[in-house]
Design a protein around this motif. Structure first.
Motif, PDB file in Angstrom:
ATOM      1  N   UNK A  42      -2.803  -3.297  -1.938  1.00 43.31           N
ATOM      2  CA  UNK A  42      -1.965  -2.433  -2.779  1.00 43.31           C
ATOM      3  C   UNK A  42      -0.922  -3.200  -3.583  1.00 43.31           C
ATOM      4  N   UNK A  43      -0.711  -4.478  -3.268  1.00 43.30           N
ATOM      5  CA  UNK A  43       0.245  -5.281  -4.023  1.00 43.30           C
ATOM      6  C   UNK A  43       1.684  -5.096  -3.584  1.00 43.30           C
ATOM      7  N   UNK A  44       1.929  -4.216  -2.639  1.00 44.66           N
ATOM      8  CA  UNK A  44       3.291  -3.978  -2.147  1.00 44.66           C
ATOM      9  C   UNK A  44       3.397  -4.219  -0.645  1.00 44.66           C
ATOM     10  N   UNK A  45       2.553  -3.558   0.120  1.00 41.48           N
ATOM     11  CA  UNK A  45       2.555  -3.768   1.568  1.00 41.48           C
ATOM     12  C   UNK A  45       1.635  -4.924   1.946  1.00 41.48           C
ATOM     13  N   UNK A  46       0.635  -5.153   1.116  1.00 44.29           N
ATOM     14  CA  UNK A  46      -0.270  -6.289   1.286  1.00 44.29           C
ATOM     15  C   UNK A  46      -0.467  -6.935  -0.076  1.00 44.29           C
ATOM     16  N   UNK A  47      -0.336  -8.246  -0.142  1.00 46.00           N
ATOM     17  CA  UNK A  47      -0.408  -8.909  -1.439  1.00 46.00           C
ATOM     18  C   UNK A  47      -0.730 -10.394  -1.267  1.00 46.00           C
TER      19      UNK A  47
END
Length: 246
Positions: A230-235
């Motif tokens: 998602x680019x926020x919680x996982x990136x």
């Protein structure tokens, strides 16, 4: 702009230094590894205990370790890939709490990274996107379709290295693992930990005559999307190309 970002990070860290983080509550700690479907067949890697021991002078290792950007068409063996994965995220021990002790330092033993791999030239493996399961010491196939290389190459700026290398390592952070323990300092520790992991890859690569080039400049949105993050919680935090030296 960058000074403002840095100031915000420091302020968040200082504020959270004076607050309890979630580890002081009854909330369970995040899992040390992302789950995967039970019906997917994993690809077992050679066990670390059976990997060939590499003798190398420490001073030689420090002096001759270097960044290699040109790679040959020669494939890595599965044993060599297993060795590099073990040296960068190998699990030495799983504690009763679920915390893992690994071959690299990590703040609070959080080990917040998942290792994704675009495998192009490894003996016995179909080219495609995989995830390394450190606890099982195995590979989880994600996408071995014909178009995956073309989609992933959009995430990199130095296309020649991506095209020529044998394997591209991509380290993605699961923020919750670090935030649970450190709160506002989580981001700082994630980037420090990334350095530990990639340095181990450099050193391990040298011992088996494999070239390595760390990649800090990549297209975040493209890579996150292709990895399903998602680019926020996982990136994605860091990447590296490896391959046999010309």
């Amino acid at each position: 702009m960058y000074k403002d970002i840095f100031k915000s990070l420091r302020e968040a860290a200082l504020v959270r230094n004076n607050m309890n983080t979630r580890r002081t509550t009854d909330e369970p700690a995040p899992l040390p590894q992302k789950p995967y479907p039970e019906d997917i067949k994993l690809i077992a890697l050679p066990e670390p205990d059976f990997l060939e021991d590499k003798e190398v002078s420490f001073l030689e290792l420090m002096e001759l370790r270097s960044t290699i950007r040109l790679y040959s068409d020669q494939k890595l063996t599965l044993r060599e890939l297993s060795y590099l994965l073990w040296c960068t995220q190998g699990v030495k021990m799983v504690l009763p709490s679920g915390v893992t002790k690994r071959t690299v330092p990590s703040a609070g033993a959080r080990n917040a990274f998942e290792t994704y791999l675009y495998i192009d030239k490894v003996e016995g493996l179909t080219s495609g996107l995989y995830r390394f399961l450190a606890i099982e010491h195995a590979l989880l196939p994600i996408d071995t379709s014909a178009g995956v290389k073309e989609r992933l190459r959009k995430g990199f700026n130095k296309i020649n290295m991506f095209d020529e290398c044998a394997v591209t390592f991509i380290w993605a952070a699961v923020l919750d693992r670090m935030d649970y323990f450190f709160g506002g300092r989580a981001l700082q520790y994630l980037f420090i930990d990334a350095g530990h992991v990639c340095q181990n890859l450099y050193l391990a690569s040298y011992t088996i005559d494999v070239g390595c080039c760390a990649i800090g400049h990549f297209n975040d949105e493209e890579l996150n999307r292709e990895l399903g993050l998602d680019g926020e919680e996982e990136f994605v935090v860091y990447a590296a190309h490896v391959g046999k030296i010309r």
